[in-house]
Structure formats: C-alpha cells, structure tokens
Design a protein around this motif. Structure first.
Motif, PDB file in Angstrom:
ATOM      1  N   THR A 156      56.650  30.913  45.593  1.00 40.64           N
ATOM      2  CA  THR A 156      55.665  30.919  44.513  1.00 40.64           C
ATOM      3  C   THR A 156      56.229  31.709  43.340  1.00 40.64           C
ATOM      4  OG1 THR A 156      54.578  32.871  45.432  1.00 40.64           O
ATOM      5  CG2 THR A 156      53.707  30.708  46.086  1.00 40.64           C
ATOM      6  N   GLU A 186      57.197  19.500  37.775  1.00 39.35           N
ATOM      7  CA  GLU A 186      58.468  19.436  37.078  1.00 39.35           C
ATOM      8  C   GLU A 186      59.605  19.451  38.090  1.00 39.35           C
ATOM      9  OE1 GLU A 186      58.763  22.615  34.351  1.00 39.35           O
ATOM     10  OE2 GLU A 186      57.086  21.951  33.076  1.00 39.35           O
ATOM     11  N   ALA A 240      52.251  23.044  39.443  1.00 43.31           N
ATOM     12  CA  ALA A 240      51.253  23.961  38.900  1.00 43.31           C
ATOM     13  C   ALA A 240      50.179  24.249  39.944  1.00 43.31           C
ATOM     14  CB  ALA A 240      50.637  23.377  37.640  1.00 43.31           C
ATOM     15  N   ASP A 241      49.410  25.292  39.676  1.00 43.72           N
ATOM     16  CA  ASP A 241      48.342  25.678  40.589  1.00 43.72           C
ATOM     17  C   ASP A 241      47.302  24.557  40.656  1.00 43.72           C
ATOM     18  OD1 ASP A 241      46.894  27.166  42.330  1.00 43.72           O
ATOM     19  OD2 ASP A 241      45.900  28.380  40.775  1.00 43.72           O
ATOM     20  N   ALA A 259      52.083  18.063  35.630  1.00 46.66           N
ATOM     21  CA  ALA A 259      51.815  19.211  36.484  1.00 46.66           C
ATOM     22  C   ALA A 259      52.941  19.483  37.460  1.00 46.66           C
ATOM     23  CB  ALA A 259      50.508  18.998  37.249  1.00 46.66           C
ATOM     24  N   GLY A 301      54.795  33.469  39.318  1.00 43.31           N
ATOM     25  CA  GLY A 301      53.645  33.790  38.484  1.00 43.31           C
ATOM     26  C   GLY A 301      52.603  34.577  39.240  1.00 43.31           C
ATOM     27  N   SER A 350      48.725  35.366  40.603  1.00 41.29           N
ATOM     28  CA  SER A 350      47.647  34.575  41.191  1.00 41.29           C
ATOM     29  C   SER A 350      46.547  34.378  40.159  1.00 41.29           C
ATOM     30  CB  SER A 350      47.099  35.289  42.433  1.00 41.29           C
ATOM     31  OG  SER A 350      46.014  34.584  42.970  1.00 41.29           O
ATOM     32  N   THR A 386      58.687  22.190  40.774  1.00 44.07           N
ATOM     33  CA  THR A 386      57.729  23.222  40.406  1.00 44.07           C
ATOM     34  C   THR A 386      56.387  22.563  40.183  1.00 44.07           C
ATOM     35  OG1 THR A 386      59.482  24.500  39.353  1.00 44.07           O
ATOM     36  CG2 THR A 386      57.215  25.082  38.802  1.00 44.07           C
ATOM     37  N   VAL A 433      46.924  33.232  37.251  1.00 42.90           N
ATOM     38  CA  VAL A 433      47.507  33.200  35.908  1.00 42.90           C
ATOM     39  C   VAL A 433      48.919  32.619  36.036  1.00 42.90           C
ATOM     40  CG1 VAL A 433      48.158  34.514  33.870  1.00 42.90           C
ATOM     41  CG2 VAL A 433      46.176  35.222  35.240  1.00 42.90           C
ATOM     42  N   ASN A 434      49.070  31.381  35.601  1.00 46.65           N
ATOM     43  CA  ASN A 434      50.377  30.710  35.631  1.00 46.65           C
ATOM     44  C   ASN A 434      50.983  30.727  37.040  1.00 46.65           C
ATOM     45  OD1 ASN A 434      52.502  29.273  34.543  1.00 46.65           O
ATOM     46  ND2 ASN A 434      53.627  31.098  33.902  1.00 46.65           N
ATOM     47  N   HIS A 435      50.133  30.534  38.035  1.00 49.07           N
ATOM     48  CA  HIS A 435      50.629  30.516  39.416  1.00 49.07           C
ATOM     49  C   HIS A 435      51.248  29.144  39.704  1.00 49.07           C
ATOM     50  CE1 HIS A 435      50.361  30.111  43.829  1.00 49.07           C
ATOM     51  NE2 HIS A 435      50.670  31.415  43.812  1.00 49.07           N
ATOM     52  N   ARG A 436      52.443  29.124  40.304  1.00 52.58           N
ATOM     53  CA  ARG A 436      53.158  27.881  40.557  1.00 52.58           C
ATOM     54  C   ARG A 436      53.763  27.914  41.968  1.00 52.58           C
ATOM     55  NH1 ARG A 436      55.114  29.931  36.047  1.00 52.58           N
ATOM     56  NH2 ARG A 436      57.217  30.246  36.932  1.00 52.58           N
TER      57      ARG A 436
END
Length: 551
Positions: free
Chosen positions: A451, A500, A545-546, A498, A453, A455, A543, A457-460
């Motif tokens: 993971t 990449e 996104a959350d 969402a 970022g 939690s 990658t 906030v910009n978590h990936r």
C-alpha cells in the motif's frame, strides 16, 4: 426471365407431356453454405406457346431462386419469351442398381442374392458350354477310331491317351456343374424367402425425381439457347493454404486452394467453378424486437466509493497479426467460417473442374505465388516455452487471403498446420514453421502487494509483478554462429483511470528494445552463442486507487 412458380402451365401449353431435355450443370458459384447452379443448353422451339421439360435436376432446387431466360443474341429463334418456370417433383420407382446408403439390411440382402444368382447362372452356362466341347471331342475321337481301324492304321496308345484326358475333363466339369446346380437351388430358395420377407415388411421405395417445366413463347420456329439458374443447399467451400519455406529461408511459396464439399444429388463435371463469400440469406428478415425497459436509480454510498475492475484476456484482431510462437492454430482447430472483411469476394478456378457428389472434400487450385521473406526466431513465453521459426512476407497473390488453415512445409517435410488470418493485397502475413529443438525458455512470475499513501487520503494498493525469463541455447558446437532470438512479453493495459500500470525500467534487465506499445507488448532481441543462457527480468507495477476491487 421468370421466378419459380407453383402454378400450372399456361393455357397455350400443349396437353401432352414432352420428353425432358438433358441439360447438365455448366457453371457453379459456391458460397458459404449453398451453391448457385447454372445450366446452359440449346433447345428446339416451335412457333407459338409451348412447354419444355428440362432434366432431370436435383430435387433440392430452391424453388423461389429458379430463373429461366433466353440470353439476348444467343438464340437462333427470334422473339423468344419465357412465360413461366417451375420445378416439378414426382416419385418414381428407383433406378436399377445397388441400394442406397439408407436402404434396409433386408433389401441389401435381396440385392446381394440376386447378384450371386446371376453370377452362378453365367458360370453354369460356361460349364455347360465346356461340357458340350468335351462331348464334341469324344465324338471326334470315336470317329477317328472307327476310320483308323477301317483303314488299317490303328494307334491304340494315342487313342487311349486322348480318351483318358477327355474322361478326366468330363468328370471334373460334371462334378463342378453338379455342385453349381446345388448352389443355384440353395440360392434360389434363399432369394425367394428373402423376397417374401421383404414383401411382408417393406413397401417398394419411391425415388424423388425433379424436372424444370418451362413455358416459352416463340414468334417463329428454330433453335434457342436456354439458361437456368437456381440455388441448391448441401454445398459449401472453405479456403485452405500450403506454405513452403525455401531451403535458404529467403522466400516462401504460398498456394491457395478451395476445398469444396457437395451432396446436392448431381455430379459437377467440367463446370466453371467460382467461389464467393456472399451470404444470400444473411439479411432475409428483420430481427425480432423485444421490449427493453430501462430503470434509473441512485447509487448507494458504498457503490459510489467502489470501482469494480477485472483482468481479462483480449485478442487484438488486426490484419496480418502473427500466430502463436509454437505454430499451433489455437484451441479451436475447426475450419473457420468465411471472413471477407465486410466485402463480398469472388474467386474463380483457372480451368473447369469435377466435383463428385459424395460429401467428401475436393481441393481446387486457385493461385500460387513466391515472395521474398524475412525470418526470425520468435518466442512468446506466456503462451509457449518453445522458440519457433517465423517467416514474414507480403501477400502477392493478387487477391485477398481469407482466413483458413495452412499446411506448413519446411526442409521438404510437413512441419504442422497453422491458421492464416485474413490478409488484404499487399498486407504482411506471418507464418510459423515449427519450433527449434535447440532452444528452451523458462518463465517465472513473482507477485507482491503493498500500500501507499495515508489511510483515507490518497490511499493506493500497489501490486508489483516480476517476470523472469531464462532463455537457453542447448547446442554447444564451438563453430556455431550467434543466433538472434526475439522474445515478446506482455504487460497489462489499463482502461480505467483508477488503475495505473507502470513499467519499472530501473529493475528491467536488460531494458526492452522499445517502449510498451498500445497492446502492452514488450520486445527483447537477444544474441545467443552456442551453449549460452540469458536471463531477462521484467518488472511492472499496478497501482489501484482506494475503492478499487477485483484485482
């Protein structure tokens, strides 16, 4: 020209039924699942309205497709008009001969016994003729004995020898005739018993025959040329190819054949054969319409926060795409359908051909060309661990190459069968001529998840995949030259923002020859000396996104 009709002939047609005029098939246009048959012949016409019968024809004629016409300028009789044309089908007793494939075992038994009885009667006639010759020889010998004894020139030894041989021949042939008569009697009894059983269990089958009834009007008497065209089912064709790689691997000869099947009930002898990709019944009627109710609803908070994705395999349908590295035709090895690229294509055989009505495949040569090529050793480790010899050349046949199976020949021997994709004129085509036994490729895939970022906030979610390839050349001849092997590996391609996908070039050893293309393909070009082994490391990150699920 008139359509097929089920109505009776016009009032002016003669009441008597004329004899059918034989008119064999002269031209055939074979399509994907049927054929258009053309008959062309000369007929004698009288002045006025008259009815002609043309046939016999196959009962499988599609009535609504029947066309009858007198081509302009071909007929000797002026002012000839076709009023009506229709197919007349009747049931008639079967023609003499061996029963068909659908006949019962009892009917075949009766036919076999009839043939056996006929052969036995011919053999009996020959034996009786032979005995008549022996009896004549005996009479001649007795006359010679009487004349020689009366003239005082007796020869008892010669007479005794001839009489002994005549008696021996007479005894042999008499015994054979006695056995044959017993066999005849037994066969006649079995045949009569089989016929009684056949009469009790079956009726005499009727054979469906057909003729074309044409009503014409002529201003004056004379000859005219009549042409009939119609569709028939139970006929189809598919393309097939044969590719031969030259010994120096600098040219490829590609032969295009048409494989034709037909079971229409008629023999095609000396016909002008055309091959078409047309589909007469493709748009015969509009598609059915159904009610499709659309309902709108608001997405829940959980659905708005979640993005569902999945990984799928997708084949890129491009013209001239390269086959699998091992030369295989894929899981579906059946003959493909006709793929014409959206445009009807028509090809013709160079000379008249014969196609028997047996339902078996018949190959007809269409074209052949030899073109220069470039070859390479290629491998797609995700699909196969083998390294194949792939030849690339340009379509120089003068026509498009439809998708179809291709027999691959290399070094004077058959190496396998592949599938040639659709290729337009001048397009590049790729052919795999089997694998090279001196190369092996081993593929290992490692995956790790992490993971990035904060939690909320910009978590990936980060998925790292490392692909390791070990390419080995097994021959160890010190005099061998280095060979070039092209390895192609695939990187996933994302269709949503969402997710990449990034290639980690710093971790790739060696670096790819080019950047990742639009289909996610990565290419490596390796030079391998005899006995050498090379390692390739390819690493990429996915990658997400959350809220993305499914990876």
């Amino acid at each position: 020209m008139t359509n097929a009709s089920q109505d009776t002939a016009g009032r002016g047609a003669p009441a008597s039924r004329p004899e059918p005029v034989p008119m064999p098939v002269t031209a055939v246009t074979c399509m994907e699942d049927r054929a258009q048959v053309e008959r062309h012949g000369s007929v004698e016409l009288a002045a006025g309205a008259q009815r002609l019968l043309v046939g016999p024809v196959t009962p499988l004629v599609v009535d609504r497709s029947l066309r009858a016409e007198v081509p302009a300028g071909d007929g000797g009789a002026g002012g000839v008009r076709v009023v009506d044309a229709r197919v007349v089908r009747t049931y008639a007793p079967p023609r003499p001969g061996r029963p068909g494939d659908d006949a019962s075992e009892l009917r075949r038994r009766v036919h076999d016994l009839e043939e056996e009885l006929r052969d036995a009667r011919w053999l009996r006639q020959r034996l009786e003729s032979r005995l008549a010759v022996v009896a004549q020889a005996r009479a001649d010998l007795y006359r010679d004995v009487a004349e020689g004894a009366g003239a005082g020139s007796a020869d008892p030894e010669r007479w005794a020898d001839r009489l002994e041989r005549i008696d021996e021949e007479d005894g042999t042939r008499t015994g054979e005739l006695h056995l044959l008569r017993r066999r005849l009697l037994r066969t006649e009894e079995e045949l009569e018993e089989a016929r009684r059983a056949l009469r009790r269990t079956e009726e005499e089958p009727q054979e469906l025959t057909a003729v074309v009834e044409v009503v014409v009007e002529a201003d004056r008497a004379g000859p005219a040329v009549l042409r009939l065209t119609h569709l028939v089912p139970c006929a189809l064709w598919r393309p097939a190819y044969r590719a031969t790689l030259a010994g120096d691997e600098r040219s490829v000869r590609l032969e295009t054949d048409a494989v034709v099947w037909q079971r229409t009930g008629e023999e095609w002898k000396g016909v002008r054969l055309s091959l078409s990709t047309a589909r007469p019944t493709l748009a015969a009627g509009p598609p059915p319409l159904y009610e499709d109710e659309l309902v709108l609803r608001d997405r829940s908070a959980g659905e708005r926060r979640t993005v569902e994705v999945d990984l799928r395999e997708e084949e890129v349908p491009t013209v001239g795409h390269e086959p699998a590295a091992d030369g295989s035709a894929g899981a579906d090895a059946e003959l493909p359908g006709l793929s014409d690229g959206g445009e009807v294509r028509v090809m013709a055989a160079a000379s008249p051909v014969d196609v028997a009505c047996d339902g078996r495949p018949h190959r007809v040569r269409l074209s052949a060309f030899t073109a220069p090529c470039r070859t390479e050793l290629a491998c797609a480790p995700e699909l196969s661990p083998l390294v194949a010899r792939v030849a690339r050349t340009v379509n120089g046949a003068g026509h498009v190459l439809l998708a179809g199976p291709v027999d691959l020949v290399r070094g004077g021997g058959f190496t396998g069968r592949g599938e040639l994709p659709f290729a337009g004129q001048g397009e590049e085509i790729s052919l795999s001529f089997g694998s090279e036994d001196t190369y092996r490729v081993v593929r290992h895939v490692e995956e790790s998840r992490g993971t990035a970022g904060l939690s909320g906030v910009n978590h990936r979610t980060v998925i790292t995949r490392t692909v390791r390839l070990f390419v080995s050349r097994l021959d160890s001849s010190p005099q061998g030259e280095a060979a070039v092997v092209v390895v192609r590996e695939r990187v996933p391609v994302s269709e949503v923002s969402a997710v990449e996908v990034r290639l980690r070039r710093a971790a790739c050893l060696p670096e790819p020859d080019e950047d990742v293309d639009a289909e996610g393909m990565v290419r490596y070009t390796l030079r391998l000396a005899p006995g050498e082994r090379r390692e390739i490391t390819l690493e990429y990150e996915l990658t997400a996104a959350d809220g993305v699920v499914g990876l």
